[in-house]
Write a protein that holds these residues in place. Structure first.
Motif, PDB file in Angstrom:
ATOM      1  N   GLN A  21     -12.874   3.272  -1.922  1.00 44.99           N
ATOM      2  CA  GLN A  21     -12.956   4.694  -2.276  1.00 44.99           C
ATOM      3  C   GLN A  21     -14.183   5.027  -3.124  1.00 44.99           C
ATOM      4  O   GLN A  21     -14.453   6.191  -3.392  1.00 44.99           O
ATOM      5  N   HIS A 122      -6.533  -3.051  -1.396  1.00 41.50           N
ATOM      6  CA  HIS A 122      -6.237  -1.636  -1.612  1.00 41.50           C
ATOM      7  C   HIS A 122      -6.296  -0.950  -0.238  1.00 41.50           C
ATOM      8  O   HIS A 122      -7.242  -0.236   0.076  1.00 41.50           O
ATOM      9  N   PHE A 123      -5.314  -1.211   0.577  1.00 41.07           N
ATOM     10  CA  PHE A 123      -5.178  -0.652   1.942  1.00 41.07           C
ATOM     11  C   PHE A 123      -6.342  -1.044   2.866  1.00 41.07           C
ATOM     12  O   PHE A 123      -6.566  -0.363   3.870  1.00 41.07           O
ATOM     13  N   ASN A 167      -2.435  -3.392  -4.164  1.00 41.22           N
ATOM     14  CA  ASN A 167      -2.168  -2.053  -4.674  1.00 41.22           C
ATOM     15  C   ASN A 167      -1.205  -1.362  -3.709  1.00 41.22           C
ATOM     16  O   ASN A 167      -1.473  -1.291  -2.499  1.00 41.22           O
ATOM     17  N   GLU A 168      -0.102  -0.874  -4.235  1.00 41.68           N
ATOM     18  CA  GLU A 168       0.862  -0.094  -3.451  1.00 41.68           C
ATOM     19  C   GLU A 168       1.118  -0.662  -2.064  1.00 41.68           C
ATOM     20  O   GLU A 168       0.894   0.005  -1.046  1.00 41.68           O
ATOM     21  N   ASN A 297       2.191   2.425 -10.386  1.00 41.71           N
ATOM     22  CA  ASN A 297       1.541   3.698 -10.076  1.00 41.71           C
ATOM     23  C   ASN A 297       2.632   4.752  -9.974  1.00 41.71           C
ATOM     24  O   ASN A 297       3.580   4.587  -9.209  1.00 41.71           O
ATOM     25  N   TYR A 299       3.204   8.918  -9.407  1.00 41.55           N
ATOM     26  CA  TYR A 299       2.692  10.271  -9.169  1.00 41.55           C
ATOM     27  C   TYR A 299       3.812  11.308  -9.094  1.00 41.55           C
ATOM     28  O   TYR A 299       3.690  12.391  -9.620  1.00 41.55           O
ATOM     29  N   ARG A 336      -1.824  18.836  -3.689  1.00 43.58           N
ATOM     30  CA  ARG A 336      -1.424  17.554  -3.106  1.00 43.58           C
ATOM     31  C   ARG A 336      -0.023  17.622  -2.506  1.00 43.58           C
ATOM     32  O   ARG A 336       0.393  16.756  -1.763  1.00 43.58           O
ATOM     33  N   TRP A 338       2.751  17.436  -4.213  1.00 47.99           N
ATOM     34  CA  TRP A 338       3.630  16.493  -4.903  1.00 47.99           C
ATOM     35  C   TRP A 338       4.308  17.172  -6.083  1.00 47.99           C
ATOM     36  O   TRP A 338       3.682  17.967  -6.808  1.00 47.99           O
ATOM     37  N   GLU A 365      -1.647   3.675 -12.391  1.00 43.88           N
ATOM     38  CA  GLU A 365      -2.224   4.922 -11.865  1.00 43.88           C
ATOM     39  C   GLU A 365      -1.262   6.051 -12.197  1.00 43.88           C
ATOM     40  O   GLU A 365      -0.047   5.885 -12.090  1.00 43.88           O
ATOM     41  N   TRP A 415      -5.513   7.750 -12.668  1.00 44.66           N
ATOM     42  CA  TRP A 415      -6.286   7.854 -11.429  1.00 44.66           C
ATOM     43  C   TRP A 415      -7.012   9.165 -11.530  1.00 44.66           C
ATOM     44  O   TRP A 415      -6.361  10.192 -11.514  1.00 44.66           O
ATOM     45  N   SER A 422     -10.815   9.772  -0.655  1.00 45.76           N
ATOM     46  CA  SER A 422      -9.419   9.432  -0.410  1.00 45.76           C
ATOM     47  C   SER A 422      -9.138   9.347   1.084  1.00 45.76           C
ATOM     48  O   SER A 422      -9.884   9.883   1.906  1.00 45.76           O
ATOM     49  N   TRP A 423      -8.048   8.687   1.366  1.00 50.43           N
ATOM     50  CA  TRP A 423      -7.605   8.436   2.738  1.00 50.43           C
ATOM     51  C   TRP A 423      -7.246   9.752   3.401  1.00 50.43           C
ATOM     52  O   TRP A 423      -6.197  10.299   3.134  1.00 50.43           O
ATOM     53  N   ASN A 425      -7.818  12.754   2.918  1.00 52.86           N
ATOM     54  CA  ASN A 425      -8.127  13.951   2.117  1.00 52.86           C
ATOM     55  C   ASN A 425      -9.580  13.923   1.647  1.00 52.86           C
ATOM     56  O   ASN A 425     -10.068  14.918   1.090  1.00 52.86           O
ATOM     57  N   TYR A 431      -9.593  13.965  -8.790  1.00 49.32           N
ATOM     58  CA  TYR A 431      -8.713  13.385  -9.809  1.00 49.32           C
ATOM     59  C   TYR A 431      -9.441  12.951 -11.068  1.00 49.32           C
ATOM     60  O   TYR A 431      -8.822  12.568 -12.043  1.00 49.32           O
TER      61      TYR A 431
HETATM   62  C1  BG6 Z   1      -2.592   6.095  -4.820  1.00 46.86           C
HETATM   63  C2  BG6 Z   1      -3.642   5.172  -4.314  1.00 46.86           C
HETATM   64  O1  BG6 Z   1      -1.599   6.149  -3.860  1.00 46.86           O
HETATM   65  O2  BG6 Z   1      -2.884   7.424  -5.003  1.00 46.86           O
HETATM   66  C3  BG6 Z   1      -5.056   5.721  -4.356  1.00 46.86           C
HETATM   67  O3  BG6 Z   1      -3.592   3.908  -4.910  1.00 46.86           O
HETATM   68  C4  BG6 Z   1      -5.058   7.196  -4.026  1.00 46.86           C
HETATM   69  O4  BG6 Z   1      -5.840   4.970  -3.480  1.00 46.86           O
HETATM   70  C5  BG6 Z   1      -4.199   7.917  -5.081  1.00 46.86           C
HETATM   71  O5  BG6 Z   1      -6.324   7.749  -3.922  1.00 46.86           O
HETATM   72  C6  BG6 Z   1      -4.131   9.426  -4.929  1.00 46.86           C
HETATM   73  O6  BG6 Z   1      -3.653   9.787  -3.676  1.00 46.86           O
HETATM   74  P1  BG6 Z   1      -4.510  10.650  -2.672  1.00 46.86           P
HETATM   75  O7  BG6 Z   1      -3.872  10.450  -1.344  1.00 46.86           O
HETATM   76  O8  BG6 Z   1      -4.410  12.056  -3.131  1.00 46.86           O
HETATM   77  O9  BG6 Z   1      -5.897  10.132  -2.716  1.00 46.86           O
END
Ligand code: BG6
Length: 466
Positions: A21, A122-123, A167-168, A297, A299, A336, A338, A365, A415, A422-423, A425, A431
């Motif tokens: 990333q 990390h993925f 990671n995750e 982590n 969120y 997001r 969330w 995170e 984070w 990001s994946w 996004n 962040y």
């Molecule tokens: C975590 C990951 O799930 O959340 C990070 O470890 C990721 O890689 C972060 O960037 C925030 O999520 P996103 O999908 O908004 O980038």
């Protein structure tokens, strides 16, 4: 005067990031699945931004590490990319340029008095291993990962004290094989997802084993523990919540800390003929190689209810036991999507204390991604992200409550340090404590970055009364 929120001595204050990333792809000899996905299906990524340059940490690591130090960070986590470090994926032979790069990152952290935590995955599976072997579903890939880990430990194990294996890891089966929002974008492939859960647990334990043979430091795992809350105390909702927790949290947490899978989970999988393929020797490895510490982590919570309609799916999937529940009045981060629920951090702290031997752990995170932050810039170009400061305060307040009640937490990483890719996004939601101008790569400390410095210096902050 409000309440003083304080933390234990030597508390880690810092942030997490990851190689894929942050670094960009220059000089990499292999592509990971995220590089490949963004190269071949760029339409999936916000504004068509792929992994090629990202935050250009590959060239700017010195400036970035110094900047993170300047806002009070005493520790940071990043990941070593398998696809960068390793030249030959079958033998684990490293690439010279990559060794130089990661050595320089380590040196720069040392120079700045920053404790560097290195994470191995990390993925970012090499896409060749997905194409050739079917990725994490294949145990040969587990062995190749261990070769990569051994190379990393041999090269850097005497310079870096704290390591993490994954990671995750749950995101790999969940996003890639059940829900289809990460590459390879498969849906409801329950059996494959279950084997992947097992194989990654095995890979993590094997890495713990070789680490302890080769190095003197400590090794942990980073889990996205998503506390599960039922809609009600009705038995059906409680059952839905229990199975969700077993599958999404405890399938990694229990083997990592206790060395075994929850019996209720293996019974459920077995009854449905989807239990993983295993051997007694592998289970022995898992049982003997639990982690030294845990990264969590956090969120958002997961709220669930009993299914109202039977799920029609060709294969077994954990979703047949629950449905997501939208709690009336919940607070949301609309960018997001969330829920914001700081109290869950306290619940995590108590869960680790009471059910996981009070193992030492840290928040690895926690953060708030916001779209369109330029609108909060002042005349000098500084982003006034008070919403982020409030978010952190509320979460830290809950964490300190858990610590006061005896939970063994030694740090808090946000984070993230600098806005990153990001994946899918891409750069939609930002962040960072440090903002990034994607066109010029200019970095500017946000208001939250200055605030974080004071929190780190004071090892706490004052929580004003409402
Ligand atoms: C975590 C990951 O799930 O959340 C990070 O470890 C990721 O890689 C972060 O960037 C925030 O999520 P996103 O999908 O908004 O980038």
């Amino acid at each position: 005067m409000g309440e003083i929120v304080s933390f234990p001595n030597k508390f880690w204050w810092g942030a997490a990031m990851s190689g894929p990333q942050m670094e960009g792809t220059e000089d990499k000899l292999h592509e990971n699945i995220m590089d490949y996905w963004s190269k071949t299906q760029i339409e999936d990524f916000f504004h068509g931004v792929g992994s090629k340059i990202t935050t250009d940490f590959y060239h700017r690591y010195k400036e970035d590490i110094q900047m993170m130090r300047s806002i009070g960070m005493n520790s940071i986590r990043t990941s070593i990319q398998w696809t960068r470090l390793i030249k030959d994926l079958e033998t684990g032979e490293p690439d010279k340029k990559a060794v130089e790069f990661y050595s320089n990152v380590i040196k720069e952290c040392k120079k700045n008095g920053i404790e560097l935590i290195l994470n191995l995955h990390h993925f970012d599976l090499p896409v060749e291993l997905l194409q050739k072997y079917g990725g994490w579903a294949n145990k040969h890939v587990v062995d190749l990962f261990v070769k990569f880990a051994k190379t990393a430990f041999r090269l850097f194990g005497d310079q870096v004290k704290y390591w993490t294996t994954f990671n995750e890891p749950m995101v790999i089966p969940e996003a890639g094989y059940l829900c289809g929002f990460h590459y390879p974008k498969k849906k409801n492939e329950g059996k494959e997802a279950v084997q992947i859960i097992y194989n990654i647990n095995l890979a993590s334990a094997k890495c713990v084993e070789v680490f302890h043979d080769m190095c003197d430091g400590e090794i942990g795992i980073i889990l996205n523990l998503t506390p599960t809350y039922p809609r009600s105390n009705e038995p059906e909702d409680l059952k839905a919540s229990k199975i969700t927790d077993l599958f999404y949290n405890r399938s990694f947490l229990d083997p990592a800390v206790h060395g075994y899978f929850p019996e209720e989970l293996t019974e459920l999988l077995s009854k449905n003929h989807v239990l993983w393929e295993t051997t007694p020797a592998e289970l022995d490895t898992i049982s003997k190689n639990t982690v030294d510490f845990l990264g969590v982590n956090y969120y958002h919570p997961k709220r669930v209810k009993a299914r109202e309609q039977v799920l029609e799916a060709e294969q077994w999937t954990p979703e047949q036991y629950y449905e997501e529940y939208e709690m009336p009045g919940r607070r949301m981060n609309p960018y997001r999507g969330w829920e914001i629920y700081p109290e869950a951090i306290y619940d995590i702290a108590m869960n680790v204390k009471e059910n996981y031997n009070n193992i030492s752990w840290f928040i690895s995170e926690n953060g708030m991604g916001v779209e369109g932050e330029e609108q909060y810039k002042d005349s000098e170009g500084k982003i006034k992200d008070d919403y982020r400061i409030d978010f952190y305060k509320e979460h830290l307040f809950q964490l300190s409550k858990g610590i006061k009640e005896g939970s063994n937490c030694f740090g808090y990483h946000a984070w993230t340090g600098i806005d990153c890719w990001s994946w899918n996004n891409a750069y939609k939601n930002r962040y960072g404590f440090i903002g990034l101008d994607l066109k010029t790569q200019k970095r500017t400390i946000k208001k939250s970055g200055n605030w974080f410095k004071t929190v780190s210096e004071n090892n706490g902050f004052v929580m004003e009364e409402e």
